[in-house]
Design a protein around this motif. Structure first.
Motif, PDB file in Angstrom:
ATOM      1  N   GLY A  18      11.753  18.670  72.483  1.00 29.49           N
ATOM      2  CA  GLY A  18      10.836  19.793  72.474  1.00 29.49           C
ATOM      3  C   GLY A  18      10.068  19.955  73.767  1.00 29.49           C
ATOM      4  N   ALA A  19       9.877  18.861  74.496  1.00 28.78           N
ATOM      5  CA  ALA A  19       9.160  18.921  75.768  1.00 28.78           C
ATOM      6  C   ALA A  19      10.031  19.471  76.896  1.00 28.78           C
ATOM      7  CB  ALA A  19       8.642  17.529  76.146  1.00 28.78           C
ATOM      8  N   HIS A  38      18.307  24.275  70.826  1.00 29.63           N
ATOM      9  CA  HIS A  38      17.694  23.964  69.533  1.00 29.63           C
ATOM     10  C   HIS A  38      16.736  22.788  69.714  1.00 29.63           C
ATOM     11  CE1 HIS A  38      20.441  26.498  67.064  1.00 29.63           C
ATOM     12  NE2 HIS A  38      21.265  26.274  68.076  1.00 29.63           N
ATOM     13  N   PRO A  39      15.431  23.062  69.814  1.00 28.32           N
ATOM     14  CA  PRO A  39      14.486  21.980  70.084  1.00 28.32           C
ATOM     15  C   PRO A  39      14.128  21.179  68.842  1.00 28.32           C
ATOM     16  CG  PRO A  39      13.328  24.074  69.994  1.00 28.32           C
ATOM     17  CD  PRO A  39      14.789  24.390  69.833  1.00 28.32           C
ATOM     18  N   HIS A  45       8.283  12.009  70.556  1.00 27.99           N
ATOM     19  CA  HIS A  45       8.097  11.030  71.620  1.00 27.99           C
ATOM     20  C   HIS A  45       7.044   9.992  71.267  1.00 27.99           C
ATOM     21  CE1 HIS A  45      10.734  12.088  74.925  1.00 27.99           C
ATOM     22  NE2 HIS A  45      10.588  13.345  74.575  1.00 27.99           N
ATOM     23  N   ASN A  46       6.164  10.328  70.331  1.00 25.30           N
ATOM     24  CA  ASN A  46       5.180   9.343  69.886  1.00 25.30           C
ATOM     25  C   ASN A  46       5.758   8.394  68.839  1.00 25.30           C
ATOM     26  OD1 ASN A  46       3.347  10.548  71.577  1.00 25.30           O
ATOM     27  ND2 ASN A  46       2.308  11.695  69.974  1.00 25.30           N
ATOM     28  N   SER A  47       6.952   8.714  68.351  1.00 26.01           N
ATOM     29  CA  SER A  47       7.668   7.847  67.400  1.00 26.01           C
ATOM     30  C   SER A  47       9.134   7.785  67.820  1.00 26.01           C
ATOM     31  CB  SER A  47       7.553   8.392  65.970  1.00 26.01           C
ATOM     32  OG  SER A  47       6.213   8.535  65.572  1.00 26.01           O
TER      33      SER A  47
END
Length: 203
Positions: A18-19, A38-39, A45-47
């Motif tokens: 997504g980033a 397709h994000p 990223h935190n998991s």
């Protein structure tokens, strides 16, 4: 996020971090590739232990309606789990250990980090979303005293800027001030990202 189709009607699905989704979609549109981005949620990223399974789920779902699927992630903290999924499903992913490599280039970034290991990195996405993805996620909005626990060993913030306009410069400075570190701006653009996307999407 859709791009223009070519005359063949063949399309590729890019399962993207997504980033990275917005800059990747911009590259896709500029190059006219028959690719749909397709994000997945950037907060994965935190998991990072969840990333590989989420990529497998979405890639498997998309494979039913696309000619091929590619993975718009670096390893991103999965410690090889994402590579195992790519091997299992016959997919190609972007190179590198993390998203920062995709903007700065692996060797260039490694040299920068070797020169000053206490470097906290930002991208345009993180600059825009810093209050949500960093401050709130780390609880700094509720317990600001945790700042020293999280950032005691950092010595500077480096913003790997793709589009360093005045608004983003202000937000980047605000993020650096939030954690009490000096800011260095390194204009990178999206040239390296475009190069590595071409490598997996044009084949």
């Amino acid at each position: 996020m859709r791009s223009r189709a070519d005359g063949s009607g063949r399309r590729v699905a890019l399962v993207a971090c997504g980033a990275l989704a917005q800059p990747a979609a911009a590259v896709v549109a500029r190059r006219g590739w028959p690719v749909d981005v397709h994000p997945l949620p950037p907060l994965l990223h935190n998991s990072p232990h969840l990333i590989a399974d989420e990529v497998r789920r979405l890639a498997t779902e998309l494979s039913a309606s696309y000619d091929s699927v590619a993975v718009g992630y670096a390893d991103c903290g999965t410690y090889g789990a994402l590579d195992s999924v790519c091997e299992e499903l016959g997919l190609r992913r972007l190179p590198g250990l993390h998203c920062y490599d995709l903007f700065a280039g692996e060797s260039s970034l490694a040299e920068r980090l070797d020169a000053e290991p206490g470097t906290y990195l930002l991208t345009d996405f993180l600059v825009r979303s810093f209050e949500r993805t960093v401050v709130r996620e780390l609880g700094l909005d509720r317990w600001p005293e945790l700042r020293d626990d999280y950032f005691a060993h950092y010595t500077r913030v480096v913003w790997l800027a793709q589009e360093p306009d005045a608004e983003l410069r202000t937000l980047a400075q605000r993020a650096a001030d939030r954690i009490g570190l000096p800011l260095t701006v390194v204009p990178n653009g999206t040239g390296h990202l475009e190069q590595v996307l071409a490598d997996i999407l044009e084949r």
